[in-house]
Design an enzyme around this catalytic site. Structure first.
Site, PDB file in Angstrom:
ATOM      1  N   GLU A  69      -6.867   4.782   7.591  1.00 10.92           N
ATOM      2  CA  GLU A  69      -6.745   6.209   7.259  1.00 10.92           C
ATOM      3  C   GLU A  69      -8.049   6.739   6.646  1.00 10.92           C
ATOM      4  O   GLU A  69      -8.398   7.899   6.827  1.00 10.92           O
ATOM      5  CB  GLU A  69      -5.527   6.431   6.346  1.00 10.92           C
ATOM      6  CG  GLU A  69      -4.248   6.364   7.172  1.00 10.92           C
ATOM      7  CD  GLU A  69      -3.062   5.731   6.469  1.00 10.92           C
ATOM      8  OE1 GLU A  69      -2.993   5.753   5.239  1.00 10.92           O
ATOM      9  OE2 GLU A  69      -2.178   5.209   7.192  1.00 10.92           O
TER      10      GLU A  69
ATOM     11  N   HIS B 191      -9.686   1.082   4.938  1.00 12.79           N
ATOM     12  CA  HIS B 191      -8.361   1.291   5.535  1.00 12.79           C
ATOM     13  C   HIS B 191      -8.488   2.281   6.696  1.00 12.79           C
ATOM     14  O   HIS B 191      -9.295   3.211   6.643  1.00 12.79           O
ATOM     15  CB  HIS B 191      -7.382   1.824   4.482  1.00 12.79           C
ATOM     16  CG  HIS B 191      -5.975   1.891   5.007  1.00 12.79           C
ATOM     17  ND1 HIS B 191      -5.523   2.940   5.771  1.00 12.79           N
ATOM     18  CD2 HIS B 191      -4.944   1.013   4.932  1.00 12.79           C
ATOM     19  CE1 HIS B 191      -4.264   2.704   6.124  1.00 12.79           C
ATOM     20  NE2 HIS B 191      -3.893   1.537   5.627  1.00 12.79           N
TER      21      HIS B 191
ATOM     22  N   ASN C  56       0.858  -1.185   0.000  1.00  9.23           N
ATOM     23  CA  ASN C  56       0.000   0.000   0.000  1.00  9.23           C
ATOM     24  C   ASN C  56       0.895   1.236   0.000  1.00  9.23           C
ATOM     25  O   ASN C  56       1.473   1.580   1.022  1.00  9.23           O
ATOM     26  CB  ASN C  56      -0.900  -0.035   1.254  1.00  9.23           C
ATOM     27  CG  ASN C  56      -1.732   1.231   1.403  1.00  9.23           C
ATOM     28  OD1 ASN C  56      -1.833   2.041   0.488  1.00  9.23           O
ATOM     29  ND2 ASN C  56      -2.334   1.398   2.579  1.00  9.23           N
ATOM     30  N   TRP C  57       0.985   1.876  -1.162  1.00  6.53           N
ATOM     31  CA  TRP C  57       1.892   3.028  -1.284  1.00  6.53           C
ATOM     32  C   TRP C  57       1.308   4.319  -0.726  1.00  6.53           C
ATOM     33  O   TRP C  57       1.982   5.340  -0.693  1.00  6.53           O
ATOM     34  CB  TRP C  57       2.258   3.238  -2.763  1.00  6.53           C
ATOM     35  CG  TRP C  57       3.238   2.235  -3.279  1.00  6.53           C
ATOM     36  CD1 TRP C  57       3.838   1.228  -2.569  1.00  6.53           C
ATOM     37  CD2 TRP C  57       3.745   2.132  -4.622  1.00  6.53           C
ATOM     38  NE1 TRP C  57       4.681   0.515  -3.391  1.00  6.53           N
ATOM     39  CE2 TRP C  57       4.639   1.051  -4.650  1.00  6.53           C
ATOM     40  CE3 TRP C  57       3.518   2.846  -5.789  1.00  6.53           C
ATOM     41  CZ2 TRP C  57       5.316   0.662  -5.810  1.00  6.53           C
ATOM     42  CZ3 TRP C  57       4.181   2.471  -6.941  1.00  6.53           C
ATOM     43  CH2 TRP C  57       5.078   1.395  -6.957  1.00  6.53           C
ATOM     44  N   LYS C  58       0.050   4.309  -0.393  1.00  9.98           N
ATOM     45  CA  LYS C  58      -0.623   5.511   0.118  1.00  9.98           C
ATOM     46  C   LYS C  58      -0.391   6.684  -0.849  1.00  9.98           C
ATOM     47  O   LYS C  58      -0.335   6.462  -2.060  1.00  9.98           O
ATOM     48  CB  LYS C  58      -0.147   5.800   1.549  1.00  9.98           C
ATOM     49  CG  LYS C  58      -0.248   4.537   2.429  1.00  9.98           C
ATOM     50  CD  LYS C  58      -0.057   4.775   3.883  1.00  9.98           C
ATOM     51  CE  LYS C  58      -0.208   3.456   4.626  1.00  9.98           C
ATOM     52  NZ  LYS C  58      -0.133   3.574   6.066  1.00  9.98           N
TER      53      LYS C  58
ATOM     54  N   SER D 213       3.286  -2.033  10.450  1.00  9.87           N
ATOM     55  CA  SER D 213       4.728  -2.116  10.726  1.00  9.87           C
ATOM     56  C   SER D 213       5.355  -3.459  10.363  1.00  9.87           C
ATOM     57  O   SER D 213       6.293  -3.901  11.030  1.00  9.87           O
ATOM     58  CB  SER D 213       5.018  -1.745  12.191  1.00  9.87           C
ATOM     59  OG  SER D 213       4.657  -0.397  12.436  1.00  9.87           O
TER      60      SER D 213
ATOM     61  N   GLU E 177      -5.370  -4.894  10.631  1.00 10.42           N
ATOM     62  CA  GLU E 177      -4.360  -3.862  10.852  1.00 10.42           C
ATOM     63  C   GLU E 177      -4.686  -3.097  12.134  1.00 10.42           C
ATOM     64  O   GLU E 177      -5.504  -2.159  12.103  1.00 10.42           O
ATOM     65  CB  GLU E 177      -4.333  -2.881   9.685  1.00 10.42           C
ATOM     66  CG  GLU E 177      -4.017  -3.511   8.351  1.00 10.42           C
ATOM     67  CD  GLU E 177      -3.481  -2.478   7.358  1.00 10.42           C
ATOM     68  OE1 GLU E 177      -2.360  -2.656   6.886  1.00 10.42           O
ATOM     69  OE2 GLU E 177      -4.180  -1.501   7.079  1.00 10.42           O
TER      70      GLU E 177
ATOM     71  N   GLY F 121       2.439   2.297  10.882  1.00 14.52           N
ATOM     72  CA  GLY F 121       3.454   3.355  10.772  1.00 14.52           C
ATOM     73  C   GLY F 121       4.163   3.696  12.068  1.00 14.52           C
ATOM     74  O   GLY F 121       4.817   4.728  12.156  1.00 14.52           O
TER      75      GLY F 121
HETATM   76  P1  PGA Z   1       2.747   0.351   7.660  1.00 18.18           P
HETATM   77  O1  PGA Z   1       1.298   0.624   7.020  1.00 18.18           O
HETATM   78  O2  PGA Z   1       3.247  -0.948   7.096  1.00 18.18           O
HETATM   79  O3  PGA Z   1       3.566   1.521   7.226  1.00 18.18           O
HETATM   80  O4  PGA Z   1       2.566   0.273   9.139  1.00 18.18           O
HETATM   81  C1  PGA Z   1       0.396  -0.431   6.794  1.00 18.18           C
HETATM   82  C2  PGA Z   1      -0.879   0.085   6.187  1.00 18.18           C
HETATM   83  O5  PGA Z   1      -1.308   1.200   6.514  1.00 18.18           O
HETATM   84  O6  PGA Z   1      -1.509  -0.616   5.371  1.00 18.18           O
END
Ligand code: PGA
Length: 264
Positions: free
Chosen positions: A108, A106, A10-12, A222, A180, A186
């Site tokens: 976010e 997700h 997931n590159w966001k 992470s 998640e 993150g």
């Molecule tokens: P991360 O993000 O691996 O940077 O913790 C995972 C995600 O948000 O899908």
């Protein structure tokens, strides 16, 4: 039953057009080695990338001629197929650009853009109806964890997408779930692989029986080249949704390799 592992990056909101293509060139050359190992094991590890929507088309075109099978997914879609929804992405355009998957729910999107289970469930159903495989993301916040409401939160998030209507569609599309924990995204902090396994087993128990054994449940939050193998060795962890560690081809390749190793 044995489910093939699935590794999604997931590159966001990262990587421009040129950078995205340069990543593909590098990753494909690195994965050719993994493929040599893979040819000796029966069920393949599937790899998918979720770039910014604006870069899907050029990546899709590039991947059409690739020797390595890398799938694409979109990070966000609207549940309506077209209309007056300024700034949104349509499922039809995502499919046309080469996407096979869509992230739905997700953290976010849930927390920065206030998407609740009702909206997420509409997006999930629309993906199944219109040809994208939804990757439903679920997870508790730190506050919910400290309150002891993790299981209730996850249960509501999972159950909200499995209606009679979606169950009827499940033969058409395959569903993926990503566990998640929000506090792990993150932050460099993760649950232990055993704690994640317990949550995955719990999530699996919530999936309607006809799909329970075939649904892949990914771990995210992470994940790194260092910790991936221990997560992927757990029986109910069928791969990963990788954020930060998916941005560098060499690191991402290590995570794909961990999935190959976990299976053999
Ligand atoms: P991360 O993000 O691996 O940077 O913790 C995972 C995600 O948000 O899908």
């Amino acid at each position: 039953m044995k489910r093939g592992k699935f590794i999604a990056g997931n590159w966001k909101m990262n990587k421009g057009a040129a950078e995205s293509l340069a990543f593909l060139v590098k990753l494909i050359s690195l994965l050719e080695k993994v493929k040599e190992i893979e040819s000796r094991v029966p069920d393949p590890v599937n790899v998918a990338l979720f770039p910014q929507a604006i870069n899907l088309l050029s990546m899709g075109e590039y991947l059409r001629n690739s020797k390595i099978n890398i799938k694409l997914g979109i990070q966000n879609i609207h549940w309506q197929l077209s209309g007056a929804f300024t700034g949104e992405n349509s499922i039809k355009s995502a499919v046309e650009a080469g996407s096979s998957f869509a992230l739905v729910g997700h953290s976010e999107r849930r927390h920065l853009f206030q998407e609740g289970n009702d909206i997420i469930s509409k997006k999930f159903t629309s993906c199944l109806e219109n040809g994208l495989k939804p990757v439903l993301c679920v997870g508790e916040t730190e506050h919910q964890k400290n309150q002891g409401s993790t299981e209730k939160v996850i249960e509501d998030q999972v159950r909200s997408v499995f209606s009679t209507e979606t169950m009827a569609l499940l033969d058409i599309g395959r569903v993926y779930i990503a566990y998640e924990p929000v506090w792990a995204i993150g932050t460099g902090v993760t649950p232990t692989p055993e704690q994640a396994q317990d949550m995955h087993a719990f999530i699996r128990s919530l999936i309607p029986e006809s799909r329970r054994d075939t649904t892949r449940i990914l771990y995210g939050g992470s994940l790194s080249a260092e910790n991936a193998l221990e997560f992927f060795r757990q029986p109910d962890i069928d791969g990963g949704l990788v954020g930060g560690a998916s941005l560098k081809p060499a690191v991402f390749r290590e995570i794909v390799l961990a999935a190959v190793q976990a299976r053999s």
